[in-house]
Structures are given as C-alpha cells and as structure tokens.
Design a protein around this motif. Structure first.
Motif, PDB file in Angstrom:
ATOM      1  N   PHE A  15       0.835  -1.209   0.000  1.00 46.11           N
ATOM      2  CA  PHE A  15       0.000   0.000   0.000  1.00 46.11           C
ATOM      3  C   PHE A  15       0.866   1.255   0.000  1.00 46.11           C
ATOM      4  O   PHE A  15       0.649   2.175  -0.798  1.00 46.11           O
ATOM      5  CB  PHE A  15      -0.923  -0.008   1.211  1.00 46.11           C
ATOM      6  N   ASN A  16       1.838   1.308   0.903  1.00 43.64           N
ATOM      7  CA  ASN A  16       2.692   2.498   1.005  1.00 43.64           C
ATOM      8  C   ASN A  16       3.468   2.755  -0.279  1.00 43.64           C
ATOM      9  O   ASN A  16       3.684   3.910  -0.676  1.00 43.64           O
ATOM     10  CB  ASN A  16       3.665   2.347   2.178  1.00 43.64           C
ATOM     11  N   TYR A  17       3.900   1.698  -0.933  1.00 48.51           N
ATOM     12  CA  TYR A  17       4.682   1.833  -2.169  1.00 48.51           C
ATOM     13  C   TYR A  17       3.816   2.411  -3.290  1.00 48.51           C
ATOM     14  O   TYR A  17       4.222   3.339  -3.996  1.00 48.51           O
ATOM     15  CB  TYR A  17       5.235   0.461  -2.565  1.00 48.51           C
ATOM     16  N   VAL A  18       2.611   1.885  -3.449  1.00 51.16           N
ATOM     17  CA  VAL A  18       1.708   2.366  -4.496  1.00 51.16           C
ATOM     18  C   VAL A  18       1.215   3.775  -4.184  1.00 51.16           C
ATOM     19  O   VAL A  18       1.028   4.601  -5.085  1.00 51.16           O
ATOM     20  CB  VAL A  18       0.508   1.407  -4.658  1.00 51.16           C
ATOM     21  N   ASN A  19       1.045   4.096  -2.922  1.00 50.46           N
ATOM     22  CA  ASN A  19       0.482   5.381  -2.491  1.00 50.46           C
ATOM     23  C   ASN A  19       1.434   6.552  -2.712  1.00 50.46           C
ATOM     24  O   ASN A  19       1.033   7.701  -2.568  1.00 50.46           O
ATOM     25  CB  ASN A  19       0.096   5.292  -1.006  1.00 50.46           C
ATOM     26  N   ASP A  20       2.675   6.277  -3.073  1.00 49.99           N
ATOM     27  CA  ASP A  20       3.666   7.332  -3.313  1.00 49.99           C
ATOM     28  C   ASP A  20       3.985   7.387  -4.809  1.00 49.99           C
ATOM     29  O   ASP A  20       4.584   6.472  -5.365  1.00 49.99           O
ATOM     30  CB  ASP A  20       4.941   7.059  -2.516  1.00 49.99           C
ATOM     31  N   PHE A  21       3.589   8.472  -5.465  1.00 53.50           N
ATOM     32  CA  PHE A  21       3.797   8.595  -6.905  1.00 53.50           C
ATOM     33  C   PHE A  21       5.276   8.586  -7.298  1.00 53.50           C
ATOM     34  O   PHE A  21       5.605   8.327  -8.463  1.00 53.50           O
ATOM     35  CB  PHE A  21       3.135   9.871  -7.429  1.00 53.50           C
ATOM     36  N   GLN A  22       6.168   8.883  -6.354  1.00 54.67           N
ATOM     37  CA  GLN A  22       7.594   8.844  -6.670  1.00 54.67           C
ATOM     38  C   GLN A  22       8.028   7.451  -7.115  1.00 54.67           C
ATOM     39  O   GLN A  22       9.035   7.292  -7.799  1.00 54.67           O
ATOM     40  CB  GLN A  22       8.418   9.276  -5.439  1.00 54.67           C
ATOM     41  N   ASN A  23       7.268   6.426  -6.731  1.00 51.04           N
ATOM     42  CA  ASN A  23       7.614   5.052  -7.107  1.00 51.04           C
ATOM     43  C   ASN A  23       7.012   4.629  -8.441  1.00 51.04           C
ATOM     44  O   ASN A  23       7.388   3.583  -8.975  1.00 51.04           O
ATOM     45  CB  ASN A  23       7.134   4.078  -6.017  1.00 51.04           C
ATOM     46  N   TRP A  24       6.099   5.417  -8.977  1.00 49.69           N
ATOM     47  CA  TRP A  24       5.367   4.979 -10.168  1.00 49.69           C
ATOM     48  C   TRP A  24       6.264   4.849 -11.398  1.00 49.69           C
ATOM     49  O   TRP A  24       5.987   4.038 -12.277  1.00 49.69           O
ATOM     50  CB  TRP A  24       4.207   5.938 -10.443  1.00 49.69           C
ATOM     51  N   GLU A  25       7.311   5.639 -11.475  1.00 55.39           N
ATOM     52  CA  GLU A  25       8.233   5.519 -12.608  1.00 55.39           C
ATOM     53  C   GLU A  25       8.849   4.124 -12.680  1.00 55.39           C
ATOM     54  O   GLU A  25       9.240   3.666 -13.756  1.00 55.39           O
ATOM     55  CB  GLU A  25       9.358   6.549 -12.488  1.00 55.39           C
ATOM     56  N   THR A 291      17.493   8.799  -2.164  1.00 55.23           N
ATOM     57  CA  THR A 291      17.162   7.777  -3.152  1.00 55.23           C
ATOM     58  C   THR A 291      15.784   7.198  -2.857  1.00 55.23           C
ATOM     59  O   THR A 291      15.442   6.978  -1.698  1.00 55.23           O
ATOM     60  CB  THR A 291      18.204   6.639  -3.180  1.00 55.23           C
ATOM     61  N   LYS A 292      15.006   6.954  -3.891  1.00 52.26           N
ATOM     62  CA  LYS A 292      13.659   6.409  -3.690  1.00 52.26           C
ATOM     63  C   LYS A 292      13.679   4.893  -3.563  1.00 52.26           C
ATOM     64  O   LYS A 292      12.635   4.278  -3.344  1.00 52.26           O
ATOM     65  CB  LYS A 292      12.754   6.815  -4.848  1.00 52.26           C
ATOM     66  N   HIS A 293      14.846   4.266  -3.691  1.00 51.16           N
ATOM     67  CA  HIS A 293      14.946   2.814  -3.619  1.00 51.16           C
ATOM     68  C   HIS A 293      15.184   2.363  -2.176  1.00 51.16           C
ATOM     69  O   HIS A 293      16.260   2.589  -1.614  1.00 51.16           O
ATOM     70  CB  HIS A 293      16.080   2.306  -4.507  1.00 51.16           C
ATOM     71  N   PRO A 294      14.199   1.722  -1.537  1.00 49.56           N
ATOM     72  CA  PRO A 294      14.327   1.307  -0.139  1.00 49.56           C
ATOM     73  C   PRO A 294      15.544   0.420   0.142  1.00 49.56           C
ATOM     74  O   PRO A 294      16.100   0.469   1.235  1.00 49.56           O
ATOM     75  CB  PRO A 294      13.017   0.543   0.129  1.00 49.56           C
TER      76      PRO A 294
END
Length: 332
Positions: A15-25, A291-294
C-alpha cells in the motif's frame, strides 16, 4: 477493466509503495521511455498528490482523491483527454497481498482511434495493468526484502543542537507522522535562515510494544543553538553526549522491529546496562530524500548504555561503520 495479481510483500508495504507517486516511474507502465518528462506535486503521497507525464506518444496525469489506509486508493486518470476512475484494492492473502486494479471511464475520440489501431481498449489497458502489477511484484520483492542489519559496537554520540516537535503516537504511525513533521521543520529552518548540521533523526523517548505506543521527538540537527518563541510547536533543544551501541539497518524501515530485537539481544549478551535517558535514536543517514529505492536506505540506531570499567571487547565483525556525521566517536 479489472485485473488482480499476487504481490509477494506485506499489505502495509505494498500500500505504502503504491500510495507514493515517486515510485510509479519504477513499476507503472505509463510514459516510461527516456523521451518522457515526468513531474510530481510537492507532496507525492496520499490525497491530493498528482503525477503527470509528457511524451511523444501521449500525455497524461493521475491524481489521488481518496485514500483508505492499507485498504484502497481512488484516483482520477487522464490520458490524452480520456478520463478514467482508477481504484486500487489491497487484501491480505497467503504469500503476500492480492492487489486489484479497477478502471472505468470515457475515452476521447483520438484515444478510441489509437486503441482501435493497437488491438482495442481492453487489450491496451489490460496489458498496462498486467505489466504494472508484474513490475510492482518484482520491485517490491527486491526493494523491500533486500536488507542487512549490522551491529556497529560501542560509540560515543557527541552533543548537538537541534529543532524538534514532540508527540505521542502509535508505533505503526511513526513513519506517516514523520513524513508530515520533517518538511515542517525544514521549512521553519529555511524561513528563519537556520543552518542545518547533519541528517534528520527521531528520538524515541518511550517505546511501549505492549500497547503499541511511543513518545517521539522528530528532529533536525542545526549548526548553532537557538531559542524559539513561546507557544511554538517547534522547539529548540540540545542532545547531550552519550555512550551508545550503534546498529545500522541497510534497507526498508519495515525491518526496524528486527533491528531493535537484534540490538537488544546484543546488549543483553554483552551484559551492558541500558541508559535511562530515552529508548533509542534513529538517524536517517540515507533516506528517501537521497534515493527512492528502499534497498539503498541507511538508518543508524543508537541505544544509550551505561558502561563500567569492564567494557566488553568488540568482536572483529563489530567494527564501527564509517559515517558522514562529525558528532560521533568510536570507543575501544
């Protein structure tokens, strides 16, 4: 159009991953070629957040208008004038999370022609959903599950002035609340021309796992001590120097519980007396800001301890890890 898939990650993480547009790319199959220009609103998470793209083939945008925590996300999508209502639904299931994507809406005349020439709307949108869900599973499986916990041994954390906002909340809500407070502190520093001095951190004054509650101070280190005005919810303070056992988590914050468990086991094994001033501190040395990569995040945890003359010797693998902070020294 409805498509579902099993994502091999917990519902909260998915949920948290999808809820952040920064991850959509990284997972959503929208405008992802090199010629596309992507943009996000300042707040890329939750209600009101917006993601837009401009490319040679199509332009589009997605905006979130309703969020039910860890349950569903409702969005408005526009692709070249075609408007869709996109809904994400998250359900716990064996092996991970069942994610369902639903869409309904009206296509523009030009998009009808485009879809007719490329196999029809069902095929195009169906492929978009299927590829995006496959990407989501692959990315989450790697990004969330790739992590390392290293015990760094005994260090001394030196004193440092900082700004803070203190409150009590559920342990599970710390990440969500800190995303709100950290920007407020940074904006306060910018408006008042206050120089920063290191990475943001959280002081966990209490950590009640039985009731799931914690009292925390969300903090920003600053160059020089200041005095804040009366009545302000942002206060100035100074972190006194203290001895600590340092543990570093390389990876997503969802592994914090395991990090705390291993750190406390190390302290108990070495017969070290915990300090009484607070539970622990978490310093976000490499975070989403860098970085957006966990899988590439780095969080340093400091557990205050009382060391007597019989200071335990560190094992060879317990060497203190290098750090960019200047307010820490190694204790041998």
């Amino acid at each position: 159009m409805v498509k579902s898939s099993l994502i091999h990650a917990s519902k909260v993480n998915t949920f948290n991953y999808v809820n952040d547009f920064q991850n959509w790319e990284d997972f959503m199959n929208l405008g992802t070629n090199e010629s596309v220009r992507n943009s996000f609103t300042k707040n890329s998470i939750g209600k009101g957040a917006k993601y837009s793209w401009e490319g040679t083939e199509e332009n589009g945008s997605v905006q979130t208008f309703l969020v039910k925590e860890n349950d569903s996300i409702s969005q408005k999508m526009d692709i070249d004038g075609s408007e869709f209502h996109l809904t994400w639904i998250f359900k716990d299931t064996i092996g991970g999370t069942k994610v369902t994507m639903k869409s309904k809406g009206e296509m523009s005349f030009s998009y009808k022609i485009y879809t007719a020439l490329h196999g029809g709307a069902s095929k195009i949108i169906g492929n978009l959903f299927e590829k995006s869900l496959a990407n989501l599973d692959r990315n989450l499986n790697y990004e969330i599950n790739t992590y390392t916990i290293k015990i760094g041994g005994l260090v001394r954390k030196l004193s440092s002035p900082y700004l803070k906002q203190t409150f009590t909340c559920k342990i599970s809500a710390v990440a969500k609340n800190s995303k709100i407070v950290f920007p407020k502190l940074l904006e306060f520093c910018e408006q008042n021309k206050i120089l920063l001095n290191g990475q943001p951190f959280i002081i966990y004054h209490t950590y009640d796992t039985d009731n799931g509650l914690t009292k925390i101070s969300v903090c920003i280190p600053i160059k020089e001590a200041i005095i804040t005005s009366d009545g302000s919810d942002i206060l100035a303070d100074e972190l006194d120097s203290f001895q600590a056992i340092k543990t570093t988590l390389y990876g997503d914050y969802s592994h914090t519980k395991e990090t705390l468990k291993k750190s406390k086991a190390y302290i108990n094994q070495k017969v070290i007396t915990p300090g009484s001033q607070f539970s622990h501190i978490a310093v976000y040395s490499i975070s989403k800001k860098e970085t957006k990569h966990p899988s590439k995040w780095k969080t340093d945890f400091y557990f205050p301890v009382q060391i007597k003359n019989n200071t335990p010797k560190k094992e060879p693998e317990a060497e203190v890890l290098p750090t960019s902070e200047s307010n820490e020294t190694e204790i041998n």
